[in-house]
Design a protein around this motif. Structure first.
Motif, PDB file in Angstrom:
ATOM      1  N   THR A 268      -0.260 -11.351  -8.208  1.00 45.74           N
ATOM      2  CA  THR A 268      -0.914 -10.681  -9.333  1.00 45.74           C
ATOM      3  C   THR A 268      -1.723  -9.458  -8.912  1.00 45.74           C
ATOM      4  OG1 THR A 268      -2.779 -12.203  -9.099  1.00 45.74           O
ATOM      5  CG2 THR A 268      -1.075 -12.788 -10.711  1.00 45.74           C
ATOM      6  N   LEU A 269      -1.900  -9.273  -7.603  1.00 45.88           N
ATOM      7  CA  LEU A 269      -2.688  -8.142  -7.116  1.00 45.88           C
ATOM      8  C   LEU A 269      -1.983  -6.822  -7.394  1.00 45.88           C
ATOM      9  CD1 LEU A 269      -3.889  -9.371  -3.581  1.00 45.88           C
ATOM     10  CD2 LEU A 269      -5.266  -9.198  -5.667  1.00 45.88           C
ATOM     11  N   SER A 270      -2.761  -5.748  -7.425  1.00 47.41           N
ATOM     12  CA  SER A 270      -2.172  -4.414  -7.501  1.00 47.41           C
ATOM     13  C   SER A 270      -1.752  -3.976  -6.103  1.00 47.41           C
ATOM     14  CB  SER A 270      -3.188  -3.411  -8.066  1.00 47.41           C
ATOM     15  OG  SER A 270      -4.227  -3.184  -7.126  1.00 47.41           O
ATOM     16  N   LEU A 271      -0.867  -2.995  -6.036  1.00 45.17           N
ATOM     17  CA  LEU A 271      -0.472  -2.458  -4.728  1.00 45.17           C
ATOM     18  C   LEU A 271      -1.659  -1.770  -4.047  1.00 45.17           C
ATOM     19  CD1 LEU A 271       3.111  -0.981  -5.279  1.00 45.17           C
ATOM     20  CD2 LEU A 271       2.437  -3.262  -4.553  1.00 45.17           C
ATOM     21  N   ARG A 272      -2.613  -1.322  -4.822  1.00 45.88           N
ATOM     22  CA  ARG A 272      -3.829  -0.743  -4.240  1.00 45.88           C
ATOM     23  C   ARG A 272      -4.606  -1.819  -3.467  1.00 45.88           C
ATOM     24  NH1 ARG A 272      -8.064   3.063  -7.614  1.00 45.88           N
ATOM     25  NH2 ARG A 272      -9.508   3.546  -5.924  1.00 45.88           N
ATOM     26  N   ASP A 273      -4.717  -3.020  -4.051  1.00 47.77           N
ATOM     27  CA  ASP A 273      -5.370  -4.128  -3.358  1.00 47.77           C
ATOM     28  C   ASP A 273      -4.564  -4.562  -2.143  1.00 47.77           C
ATOM     29  OD1 ASP A 273      -7.497  -4.237  -5.167  1.00 47.77           O
ATOM     30  OD2 ASP A 273      -6.377  -5.531  -6.532  1.00 47.77           O
ATOM     31  N   ALA A 274      -3.231  -4.518  -2.285  1.00 42.90           N
ATOM     32  CA  ALA A 274      -2.372  -4.880  -1.154  1.00 42.90           C
ATOM     33  C   ALA A 274      -2.573  -3.922   0.014  1.00 42.90           C
ATOM     34  CB  ALA A 274      -0.907  -4.885  -1.591  1.00 42.90           C
ATOM     35  N   LEU A 275      -2.773  -2.643  -0.292  1.00 43.69           N
ATOM     36  CA  LEU A 275      -3.027  -1.660   0.757  1.00 43.69           C
ATOM     37  C   LEU A 275      -4.252  -2.065   1.581  1.00 43.69           C
ATOM     38  CD1 LEU A 275      -2.516   1.085   2.120  1.00 43.69           C
ATOM     39  CD2 LEU A 275      -3.857   2.141   0.283  1.00 43.69           C
ATOM     40  N   SER A 276      -5.285  -2.544   0.907  1.00 39.15           N
ATOM     41  CA  SER A 276      -6.473  -3.005   1.623  1.00 39.15           C
ATOM     42  C   SER A 276      -6.132  -4.183   2.524  1.00 39.15           C
ATOM     43  CB  SER A 276      -7.565  -3.409   0.624  1.00 39.15           C
ATOM     44  OG  SER A 276      -7.984  -2.309  -0.138  1.00 39.15           O
ATOM     45  N   GLY A 277      -5.261  -5.075   2.038  1.00 39.13           N
ATOM     46  CA  GLY A 277      -4.841  -6.214   2.849  1.00 39.13           C
ATOM     47  C   GLY A 277      -4.113  -5.795   4.112  1.00 39.13           C
ATOM     48  N   PHE A 278      -3.228  -4.818   3.995  1.00 44.12           N
ATOM     49  CA  PHE A 278      -2.526  -4.309   5.175  1.00 44.12           C
ATOM     50  C   PHE A 278      -3.510  -3.715   6.184  1.00 44.12           C
ATOM     51  CE2 PHE A 278       1.221  -3.923   2.216  1.00 44.12           C
ATOM     52  CZ  PHE A 278       2.057  -4.782   2.911  1.00 44.12           C
ATOM     53  N   MET A 279      -4.484  -2.957   5.676  1.00 45.73           N
ATOM     54  CA  MET A 279      -5.444  -2.327   6.574  1.00 45.73           C
ATOM     55  C   MET A 279      -6.322  -3.369   7.268  1.00 45.73           C
ATOM     56  SD  MET A 279      -4.897   0.969   6.447  1.00 45.73           S
ATOM     57  CE  MET A 279      -3.173   0.444   6.441  1.00 45.73           C
ATOM     58  N   THR A 280      -6.767  -4.372   6.502  1.00 47.38           N
ATOM     59  CA  THR A 280      -7.654  -5.394   7.064  1.00 47.38           C
ATOM     60  C   THR A 280      -6.949  -6.230   8.132  1.00 47.38           C
ATOM     61  OG1 THR A 280      -8.883  -5.527   4.981  1.00 47.38           O
ATOM     62  CG2 THR A 280      -9.095  -7.389   6.499  1.00 47.38           C
ATOM     63  N   GLN A 281      -5.711  -6.602   7.858  1.00 44.14           N
ATOM     64  CA  GLN A 281      -4.987  -7.489   8.785  1.00 44.14           C
ATOM     65  C   GLN A 281      -4.205  -6.720   9.843  1.00 44.14           C
ATOM     66  OE1 GLN A 281      -3.064 -11.036   7.136  1.00 44.14           O
ATOM     67  NE2 GLN A 281      -3.779 -10.407   5.081  1.00 44.14           N
ATOM     68  N   ARG A 282      -4.131  -5.419   9.697  1.00 36.55           N
ATOM     69  CA  ARG A 282      -3.399  -4.579  10.653  1.00 36.55           C
ATOM     70  C   ARG A 282      -1.965  -5.079  10.850  1.00 36.55           C
ATOM     71  NH1 ARG A 282      -6.731  -1.019  13.088  1.00 36.55           N
ATOM     72  NH2 ARG A 282      -8.970  -1.386  12.915  1.00 36.55           N
ATOM     73  N   ARG A 283      -1.312  -5.328   9.726  1.00 33.85           N
ATOM     74  CA  ARG A 283       0.092  -5.754   9.734  1.00 33.85           C
ATOM     75  C   ARG A 283       0.900  -4.832   8.822  1.00 33.85           C
ATOM     76  NH1 ARG A 283       1.361 -11.105  11.326  1.00 33.85           N
ATOM     77  NH2 ARG A 283      -0.439 -12.293  12.074  1.00 33.85           N
ATOM     78  N   THR A 284       2.180  -4.778   9.063  1.00 33.29           N
ATOM     79  CA  THR A 284       3.055  -3.964   8.223  1.00 33.29           C
ATOM     80  C   THR A 284       3.875  -4.807   7.242  1.00 33.29           C
ATOM     81  OG1 THR A 284       4.799  -4.017   9.907  1.00 33.29           O
ATOM     82  CG2 THR A 284       3.253  -2.164   9.966  1.00 33.29           C
ATOM     83  N   VAL A 285       3.804  -6.143   7.396  1.00 39.97           N
ATOM     84  CA  VAL A 285       4.475  -7.062   6.475  1.00 39.97           C
ATOM     85  C   VAL A 285       3.519  -8.224   6.209  1.00 39.97           C
ATOM     86  CG1 VAL A 285       6.503  -8.480   5.990  1.00 39.97           C
ATOM     87  CG2 VAL A 285       6.704  -6.497   7.505  1.00 39.97           C
ATOM     88  N   LEU A 286       3.390  -8.613   4.949  1.00 35.57           N
ATOM     89  CA  LEU A 286       2.520  -9.732   4.588  1.00 35.57           C
ATOM     90  C   LEU A 286       3.237 -10.679   3.631  1.00 35.57           C
ATOM     91  CD1 LEU A 286      -0.918  -7.941   3.974  1.00 35.57           C
ATOM     92  CD2 LEU A 286      -0.321  -9.454   5.879  1.00 35.57           C
ATOM     93  N   PRO A 287       2.922 -11.982   3.725  1.00 38.47           N
ATOM     94  CA  PRO A 287       3.515 -12.937   2.786  1.00 38.47           C
ATOM     95  C   PRO A 287       2.897 -12.796   1.393  1.00 38.47           C
ATOM     96  CG  PRO A 287       1.946 -14.046   4.214  1.00 38.47           C
ATOM     97  CD  PRO A 287       2.061 -12.635   4.719  1.00 38.47           C
ATOM     98  N   VAL A 288       3.649 -13.235   0.387  1.00 39.52           N
ATOM     99  CA  VAL A 288       3.204 -13.181  -1.007  1.00 39.52           C
ATOM    100  C   VAL A 288       3.284 -14.581  -1.595  1.00 39.52           C
ATOM    101  CG1 VAL A 288       3.649 -12.222  -3.308  1.00 39.52           C
ATOM    102  CG2 VAL A 288       3.970 -10.797  -1.273  1.00 39.52           C
TER     103      VAL A 288
END
Length: 315
Positions: A268-288
């Motif tokens: 349900t998150l926005s891609l803007r929130d997902a961008l923060s997740g990528f930056m925080t975890q320093r990963r290029t792929v994340l589970p959903v």
């Protein structure tokens, strides 16, 4: 639900609204946005005749608003403003009951409505007997919205309702308004100068300048295709990409049936929130995961660059 037909309004020599023609559909969350002096608040106030137009016609549910008794018109419309305007010597329950009492509802029906709205807006039952000065700013604003909804109005008008709140409280109330709109299906017309608030809330976004409508449409369509140089400047050319991300959901861009490691993103998150997740975890792929916490695929950092969601790419 509401239609303006060649409406004009001036204050002295200053034209506030010029030859305005505009349709606001029933059940939509319409947001008026624009620069200071663009005519958005005047437009809102003409709907319930707090401001009378100089010329033109405004229809509400097919009727000219000038042919409706003023009090009857206003009782069909809830009204919430930035300054809230709660009666200081009345309790929360008494403030919410303002319109039901004017409508002479039975006491039991009024009390049930107070309980219903307090629950809907996240107000604890023990707040019923408190006075406005005993509430936080966010609680006062929730009571103001509850009062505006108490008479079960056909339309809810909101003029900069969250402008005086801190960012955290403001964000929480914006989420509440989206939820309430989805639950009740009421027609809502809101005025704001906050671009991100407008994009977060609107089904139908109306950009005004100089008393005229510059562009109207969904937030996504207006960010994707600004119709003028003014629209591009207003929405901030350098921030268009980030704002577009805020309108797109992880669920629409996730790749199904792919299991990866990492702290999962809610679909349900926005891609803007997902961008923060990528930056925080320093990963290029994340589970959903879905709303039940069940794995439902993955999101790649490169997916943030895609113009079209998954269903648009399907054969």
């Amino acid at each position: 639900m509401i239609e303006f037909m060649q409406v004009n309004k001036a204050f002295g020599d200053h034209p506030a609204v010029k030859n305005l023609s505009l349709r606001l559909e029933e059940g939509a969350f319409s947001v008026l946005i624009g620069t200071s002096g663009s005519g958005k608040s005047t437009t809102l106030k003409m709907i319930n005749r707090l401001v009378e137009p100089d010329s033109g016609i405004i229809h509400f549910s097919g009727q000219d608003i000038r042919e409706l008794p003023l009090l009857a018109l206003r009782r069909r419309m809830g009204y919430a403003i930035q300054s809230i305007g709660l009666f200081p010597h009345w309790t929360v329950a008494q403030n919410i009951a303002t319109v039901p009492q004017l409508l002479k509802w039975p006491k039991a029906k009024t009390n049930a409505r107070i309980d219903e709205l307090m629950a809907l807006l996240g107000l604890e039952p023990d707040l019923r007997a408190r006075y406005p000065h005993q509430l936080s700013g966010g609680q006062q604003q929730r009571v103001g919205v509850a009062r505006a909804l108490a008479g079960d109005p056909e339309v809810l008008l909101m003029d900069e309702p969250f402008g005086a709140l801190d960012p955290v409280t403001r964000g929480a109330l914006q989420q509440e308004m989206r939820r309430i709109h989805q639950l009740l299906g009421r027609t809502i017309v809101l005025v704001t100068h906050d671009i991100d608030e407008a994009l977060r809330l609107a089904d139908n976004l109306i950009l005004m300048d100089g008393g005229e409508v510059v562009q109207q449409g969904t937030p996504l369509s207006m960010l994707s295709a600004p119709g003028s140089e003014f629209a591009r400047r207003f929405f901030g050319h350098s921030e268009l990409g980030v704002r577009l991300l805020s309108l797109r959901r992880v669920a629409d861009y996730a790749r199904p049936d792919e299991n990866v490691q990492g702290e999962p993103l809610a679909d349900t998150l926005s891609l803007r929130d997902a961008l923060s997740g990528f930056m925080t975890q320093r990963r290029t792929v994340l589970p959903v995961v879905d709303s039940q916490g069940r794995p439902c695929g993955s999101l790649h950092f490169s997916d943030l660059l895609r113009e079209e969601p998954n269903d648009a790419r399907a054969p």
